[in-house]
Design a protein around this motif. Structure first.
Motif, PDB file in Angstrom:
ATOM      1  N   TYR A 297     -34.184 -46.743   0.760  1.00 53.45           N
ATOM      2  CA  TYR A 297     -35.357 -45.877   0.957  1.00 53.45           C
ATOM      3  C   TYR A 297     -34.991 -44.583   1.670  1.00 53.45           C
ATOM      4  O   TYR A 297     -35.773 -43.635   1.695  1.00 53.45           O
ATOM      5  CB  TYR A 297     -36.449 -46.633   1.710  1.00 53.45           C
ATOM      6  CG  TYR A 297     -36.223 -46.843   3.196  1.00 53.45           C
ATOM      7  CD1 TYR A 297     -34.977 -47.187   3.708  1.00 53.45           C
ATOM      8  CD2 TYR A 297     -37.278 -46.722   4.097  1.00 53.45           C
ATOM      9  CE1 TYR A 297     -34.780 -47.390   5.055  1.00 53.45           C
ATOM     10  CE2 TYR A 297     -37.082 -46.934   5.454  1.00 53.45           C
ATOM     11  CZ  TYR A 297     -35.824 -47.263   5.929  1.00 53.45           C
ATOM     12  OH  TYR A 297     -35.634 -47.458   7.270  1.00 53.45           O
ATOM     13  N   ASP A 298     -33.788 -44.554   2.256  1.00 50.86           N
ATOM     14  CA  ASP A 298     -33.353 -43.381   3.013  1.00 50.86           C
ATOM     15  C   ASP A 298     -32.116 -42.738   2.377  1.00 50.86           C
ATOM     16  O   ASP A 298     -31.254 -42.210   3.074  1.00 50.86           O
ATOM     17  CB  ASP A 298     -33.046 -43.775   4.462  1.00 50.86           C
ATOM     18  CG  ASP A 298     -32.033 -44.913   4.560  1.00 50.86           C
ATOM     19  OD1 ASP A 298     -31.737 -45.543   3.527  1.00 50.86           O
ATOM     20  OD2 ASP A 298     -31.539 -45.179   5.670  1.00 50.86           O
TER      21      ASP A 298
ATOM     22  N   TYR B  99     -32.753 -39.864  -4.757  1.00 46.39           N
ATOM     23  CA  TYR B  99     -34.146 -40.322  -4.745  1.00 46.39           C
ATOM     24  C   TYR B  99     -34.944 -39.641  -5.855  1.00 46.39           C
ATOM     25  O   TYR B  99     -35.679 -40.296  -6.602  1.00 46.39           O
ATOM     26  CB  TYR B  99     -34.774 -40.019  -3.379  1.00 46.39           C
ATOM     27  CG  TYR B  99     -36.152 -40.618  -3.191  1.00 46.39           C
ATOM     28  CD1 TYR B  99     -36.320 -41.802  -2.491  1.00 46.39           C
ATOM     29  CD2 TYR B  99     -37.296 -39.997  -3.727  1.00 46.39           C
ATOM     30  CE1 TYR B  99     -37.585 -42.358  -2.321  1.00 46.39           C
ATOM     31  CE2 TYR B  99     -38.550 -40.553  -3.562  1.00 46.39           C
ATOM     32  CZ  TYR B  99     -38.691 -41.726  -2.857  1.00 46.39           C
ATOM     33  OH  TYR B  99     -39.931 -42.276  -2.710  1.00 46.39           O
TER      34      TYR B  99
ATOM     35  N   TYR C 192     -36.629 -41.683  -8.938  1.00 46.14           N
ATOM     36  CA  TYR C 192     -38.088 -41.645  -9.017  1.00 46.14           C
ATOM     37  C   TYR C 192     -38.543 -41.055 -10.358  1.00 46.14           C
ATOM     38  O   TYR C 192     -39.448 -41.595 -11.014  1.00 46.14           O
ATOM     39  CB  TYR C 192     -38.654 -40.822  -7.866  1.00 46.14           C
ATOM     40  CG  TYR C 192     -40.169 -40.788  -7.819  1.00 46.14           C
ATOM     41  CD1 TYR C 192     -40.881 -41.822  -7.241  1.00 46.14           C
ATOM     42  CD2 TYR C 192     -40.874 -39.715  -8.375  1.00 46.14           C
ATOM     43  CE1 TYR C 192     -42.273 -41.804  -7.206  1.00 46.14           C
ATOM     44  CE2 TYR C 192     -42.262 -39.685  -8.348  1.00 46.14           C
ATOM     45  CZ  TYR C 192     -42.956 -40.729  -7.764  1.00 46.14           C
ATOM     46  OH  TYR C 192     -44.327 -40.702  -7.745  1.00 46.14           O
TER      47      TYR C 192
ATOM     48  N   LYS D 262     -36.773 -49.814  -7.150  1.00 50.15           N
ATOM     49  CA  LYS D 262     -37.439 -50.300  -5.954  1.00 50.15           C
ATOM     50  C   LYS D 262     -36.653 -49.773  -4.751  1.00 50.15           C
ATOM     51  O   LYS D 262     -35.467 -50.061  -4.590  1.00 50.15           O
ATOM     52  CB  LYS D 262     -37.463 -51.832  -5.939  1.00 50.15           C
ATOM     53  CG  LYS D 262     -38.062 -52.443  -4.680  1.00 50.15           C
ATOM     54  CD  LYS D 262     -39.554 -52.228  -4.591  1.00 50.15           C
ATOM     55  CE  LYS D 262     -40.144 -52.966  -3.392  1.00 50.15           C
ATOM     56  NZ  LYS D 262     -41.582 -52.668  -3.213  1.00 50.15           N
ATOM     57  N   PHE D 263     -37.314 -48.953  -3.919  1.00 56.74           N
ATOM     58  CA  PHE D 263     -36.685 -48.414  -2.717  1.00 56.74           C
ATOM     59  C   PHE D 263     -36.969 -49.361  -1.551  1.00 56.74           C
ATOM     60  O   PHE D 263     -38.128 -49.684  -1.285  1.00 56.74           O
ATOM     61  CB  PHE D 263     -37.233 -47.022  -2.394  1.00 56.74           C
ATOM     62  CG  PHE D 263     -36.915 -45.978  -3.434  1.00 56.74           C
ATOM     63  CD1 PHE D 263     -35.652 -45.406  -3.498  1.00 56.74           C
ATOM     64  CD2 PHE D 263     -37.878 -45.573  -4.343  1.00 56.74           C
ATOM     65  CE1 PHE D 263     -35.357 -44.451  -4.444  1.00 56.74           C
ATOM     66  CE2 PHE D 263     -37.597 -44.612  -5.297  1.00 56.74           C
ATOM     67  CZ  PHE D 263     -36.324 -44.043  -5.357  1.00 56.74           C
TER      68      PHE D 263
ATOM     69  N   ASN E  44     -35.577 -50.875   2.586  1.00 56.56           N
ATOM     70  CA  ASN E  44     -34.768 -50.745   3.794  1.00 56.56           C
ATOM     71  C   ASN E  44     -33.665 -51.794   3.709  1.00 56.56           C
ATOM     72  O   ASN E  44     -33.905 -52.986   3.910  1.00 56.56           O
ATOM     73  CB  ASN E  44     -35.640 -50.962   5.032  1.00 56.56           C
ATOM     74  CG  ASN E  44     -34.834 -50.911   6.324  1.00 56.56           C
ATOM     75  OD1 ASN E  44     -33.615 -50.724   6.316  1.00 56.56           O
ATOM     76  ND2 ASN E  44     -35.516 -51.083   7.445  1.00 56.56           N
TER      77      ASN E  44
ATOM     78  N   ALA F 203     -42.779 -40.525   1.496  1.00 59.74           N
ATOM     79  CA  ALA F 203     -41.451 -41.142   1.376  1.00 59.74           C
ATOM     80  C   ALA F 203     -40.547 -40.715   2.526  1.00 59.74           C
ATOM     81  O   ALA F 203     -39.795 -41.528   3.078  1.00 59.74           O
ATOM     82  CB  ALA F 203     -40.813 -40.765   0.037  1.00 59.74           C
TER      83      ALA F 203
ATOM     84  N   ALA G 278     -38.919 -43.145   5.451  1.00 59.18           N
ATOM     85  CA  ALA G 278     -37.474 -43.139   5.676  1.00 59.18           C
ATOM     86  C   ALA G 278     -37.096 -42.654   7.068  1.00 59.18           C
ATOM     87  O   ALA G 278     -35.959 -42.844   7.515  1.00 59.18           O
ATOM     88  CB  ALA G 278     -36.787 -42.268   4.628  1.00 59.18           C
TER      89      ALA G 278
END
Length: 387
Positions: free
Chosen positions: A98-99, A105, A109, A120-121, A123, A349, A353
């Motif tokens: 996610y980061d 990204y 996306y 699927k993002f 952590n 987003a 993040a």
């Protein structure tokens, strides 16, 4: 970096010329090559598919990353895209951090929006989130360790193990660490990807990417698709990367030492709220950095304790640090991720993040560390005088 790896880096492409005995490799700029006879092509027939200069840098990078082969592409993002193009279909699931880097990204996306594949993002520091993600039987997982721009480190060995258990391909973006400081294939990764634009080049004058594989079947598929969609790197860029590779180790060592000294300076600044770097015990994944890295790298980020007006004044007051995107060059750069490298992410987003409007990322170069610290100190003094 082992002695063998150091030798590979320094001697890459040297003494390969059989015609004249050139110490440095010639640049093979020809786009096409004649056939020996009817239906009898040479090994090199067309440079989009295979080029002698590109062969040398691919071999060197593969050996440095302990892989079986490599594909050099025309940018780092085309390397990422090539991986997804080669192994994902509209029914596939990609698990991404996610980061991650804002360009990655944006690509994932937008391709998800077009139903090219699903993403699927998550952590990846969260064991529970990882387990839930792998229950969905993903086809591929991208790992970015340390992450860009918050330098979070994840357990590469464990994530790659989880990927193998569900039959997923594991990919590690090793741009920040380079083969000098980390070798993901040795930690269990199937593929390693670099934006060679960064440290491999090191001079902010080349765009390139590379994918290194641990398995011949993977590299064969990537090679076929690279030729098919035409993303292979040019001969001259390949030559420049060979030249740069020979100074990779001293550049990394100097920049990393400078970064550690700058961090010690930033710790004492009242206008610095938080510092992000794998060397810091409070950094996310510090325990994994100690285990899987041979150093902490020369990228750091910090939270500026101020507002937009003060931030602009601070950046405008710097003389040695250049406000620019990218990283890994011999010169020191500073960037504002939210409006620059990660501008393609939505506000939501970025918030998830942890990329704030006051976050700054520094790519430390090889200048004298005292000059760099004096430049920062002067900028902080100007800020303090204005408050």
């Amino acid at each position: 970096m082992t002695l063998k790896q150091a030798t590979i880096a320094v001697h890459s492409g040297l003494n390969t010329d059989k015609q004249y005995g050139c110490v440095s490799s010639p640049i093979y700029l020809s786009s096409t090559y004649n056939f020996i006879n009817f239906k009898e092509p040479r090994i090199h027939d067309y440079s989009r598919r295979i080029n002698p200069t590109r062969d040398l840098i691919q071999k060197a990078l593969s050996e440095l990353e302990k892989g079986v082969g490599a594909v050099l592409t025309n940018t780092g993002m085309s390397a990422i895209h090539l991986i997804m193009m080669s192994f994902l279909t509209p029914h596939s699931l990609l698990i991404a951090p996610y980061d991650c880097y804002g360009g990655s990204y944006r690509l994932f996306y937008s391709m998800n929006q077009r139903n090219a594949y699903h993403v699927k993002f998550i952590n990846q520091s969260d064991i529970s989130a990882l387990n839930i993600a792998f229950e969905k039987k993903p086809n591929l997982i991208l790992i970015e360790s340390p992450s860009n721009p918050l330098l979070r480190v994840v357990d590469i060995t464990n994530i790659c193990k989880l990927a193998r258990e569900v039959g997923a391909i594991s990919v590690v973006d090793n741009t920040f660490m380079t083969p000098v400081l980390q070798n993901p294939i040795s930690l269990g990764a199937d593929l390693v990807v670099h934006s060679c634009t960064k440290y491999i080049s090191g001079h902010s004058d080349v765009l390139a990417g590379v994918i290194i594989a641990k398995d011949p079947e993977l590299i064969n598929k990537l090679t076929w698709w690279a030729n098919n969609i035409g993303v292979t790197a040019a001969a001259f860029d390949s030559y420049l990367l060979l030249r740069s590779l020979r100074t990779l180790i001293p550049r990394i060592e100097t920049a990393q030492n400078n970064a550690l000294k700058i961090i010690e300076y930033l710790k004492r600044q009242k206008l610095v709220k938080k510092i992000y770097h794998p060397s810091l015990i409070e950094n996310v994944g510090y325990q994994y950095a100690m285990k899987q890295q041979r150093g902490f790298g020369a990228i750091l980020s910090f939270e500026f304790d101020g507002n937009d007006k003060l931030l602009k004044l601070f950046l405008n007051s710097l003389k040695l640090f250049t406000l620019a995107e990218s990283l890994g060059g011999v010169e020191s750069l500073i960037s504002h991720p939210s409006s620059m490298t990660h501008a393609g992410m939505s506000s939501e987003a970025k918030s998830i993040a942890g990329i704030s409007e006051m976050l700054l990322r520094i790519s430390v170069g090889i200048e004298d560390h005292e000059d760099l610290i004096n430049d920062l100190d002067n900028a902080f003094e100007i800020i303090s005088d204005s408050i």
